[in-house]
Design a protein around this motif. Structure first.
Motif, PDB file in Angstrom:
ATOM      1  N   THR A   2      25.921  20.281 -30.812  1.00 24.72           N
ATOM      2  CA  THR A   2      25.406  21.157 -29.704  1.00 24.72           C
ATOM      3  C   THR A   2      26.313  22.079 -29.175  1.00 24.72           C
ATOM      4  OG1 THR A   2      26.158  19.205 -28.476  1.00 24.72           O
ATOM      5  CG2 THR A   2      24.068  18.853 -28.994  1.00 24.72           C
ATOM      6  N   ASN A  63      16.938  27.204 -34.793  1.00 25.31           N
ATOM      7  CA  ASN A  63      16.444  26.153 -34.142  1.00 25.31           C
ATOM      8  C   ASN A  63      17.439  25.445 -33.307  1.00 25.31           C
ATOM      9  OD1 ASN A  63      14.849  23.844 -34.011  1.00 25.31           O
ATOM     10  ND2 ASN A  63      15.927  22.821 -35.750  1.00 25.31           N
ATOM     11  N   GLY A  64      17.138  25.723 -32.124  1.00 26.46           N
ATOM     12  CA  GLY A  64      18.183  25.212 -31.101  1.00 26.46           C
ATOM     13  C   GLY A  64      18.318  26.221 -29.902  1.00 26.46           C
ATOM     14  N   TYR A  92      22.991  26.596 -35.250  1.00 28.73           N
ATOM     15  CA  TYR A  92      21.630  26.565 -35.197  1.00 28.73           C
ATOM     16  C   TYR A  92      20.879  26.958 -36.687  1.00 28.73           C
ATOM     17  CZ  TYR A  92      22.376  25.525 -30.117  1.00 28.73           C
ATOM     18  OH  TYR A  92      22.520  25.283 -28.956  1.00 28.73           O
ATOM     19  N   HIS A  95      14.360  25.941 -38.941  1.00 35.04           N
ATOM     20  CA  HIS A  95      13.397  24.657 -38.784  1.00 35.04           C
ATOM     21  C   HIS A  95      12.630  24.525 -39.970  1.00 35.04           C
ATOM     22  CE1 HIS A  95      10.419  21.895 -37.110  1.00 35.04           C
ATOM     23  NE2 HIS A  95      11.380  21.901 -36.183  1.00 35.04           N
TER      24      HIS A  95
END
Length: 259
Positions: A2, A63-64, A92, A95
């Protein structure tokens, strides 16, 4: 992994072709508009644009990133085979469902230059109704009779599903993914966005009318046919007239999508 704190993304303008940069700016604007008009789903769902001068490549969100964070330089560039050709220096990636759905479209439809997929409450609700979208309003007749349906087989993460999805959509530009959400295609990002805006409002209107628990006033078949025809014969290209005003709105609110 993250990330916390502001995202720092190296600017791409000048490092890609003018055509790709314009596609990036329009697509980033589309993500911001999707967020602004309440059609986003946090980091989920996807909007894509084919790279105009590299037809086997398309742009998609990492994706994030939230839709309200997307910028022109943050978009991934992906091949139809799933190779990531460009990504910003962020943890990221791509997806799987986004790749499956959008690569299916660009493989099967050379005319499609943009595609938008949403999980709005109204879109998901109508996708779960056996009747699908009814010709209940003038807005709905823009889509009625030219709307594809694709049966739900679980999350679209298996590349083997691409042929099935492409077959369901065929030559049409609007699709209800059963028990899932909505999908629109266009020859431009503005066209795909305005189509989704209209389809979303048609779904919202139908659900509110059905919730009144009284008899629905469905127009007669001949009136429905006439209205549907009006959206076919000589109809303007939706999105082109609206787009400059939408960009002016974004520029007044937050022009960082252009970065």
């Amino acid at each position: 992994m993250t990330m916390h704190g502001p995202l720092r993304i190296a600017p791409l303008q000048g490092s890609v072709s003018a055509a790709e940069w314009q596609a990036r700016v329009d697509l980033a604007a589309c993500y911001r508009l999707c967020e602004s008009y309440g059609m986003s789903d946090m980091i989920y769902t996807h909007i894509t644009a084919r790279v105009p001068d590299q037809k086997d490549h398309f742009l998609i969100n990492p994706n994030g990133m939230l839709f309200g964070e997307i910028t022109a330089s943050s978009l991934l560039k992906v091949s139809l085979d799933g190779e990531i050709l460009y990504k910003p220096d962020l943890p990221y990636g791509l997806h799987p469902a986004g790749f499956t759905i959008h690569s299916a479209i660009y493989r099967a439809r050379p005319d499609a230059m943009a595609a938008m997929h949403t999980h709005t409450v109204a879109g998901m609700a109508v996708s779960a109704l056996k009747c699908g979208l009814l010709p209940l309003t003038q807005t709905a007749t823009r889509f009625y009779g030219r709307l594809a349906y694709h049966e739900f087989r679980g999350p679209e993460r298996d590349p083997s599903e691409r042929d099935s999805l492409a077959k369901s959509i065929g030559p049409l530009n609007y699709c209800i993914l059963r028990n899932h959400g909505l999908l629109t295609l266009g020859e431009s990002v503005p066209e795909a966005f305005i189509a989704m805006w209209g389809l979303e409002r048609a779904c919202q209107a139908q659900l509110q009318a059905m919730a009144c628990n009284t008899e629905l006033n469905l127009p007669p078949d001949d009136v429905v046919a006439k209205s549907c025809e009006m959206y076919t014969s000589g109809s303007r290209r939706y999105g082109l007239l609206e787009w400059p005003g939408l960009l002016r709105k974004l520029d007044m609110q937050d022009p960082s999508y252009r970065d």
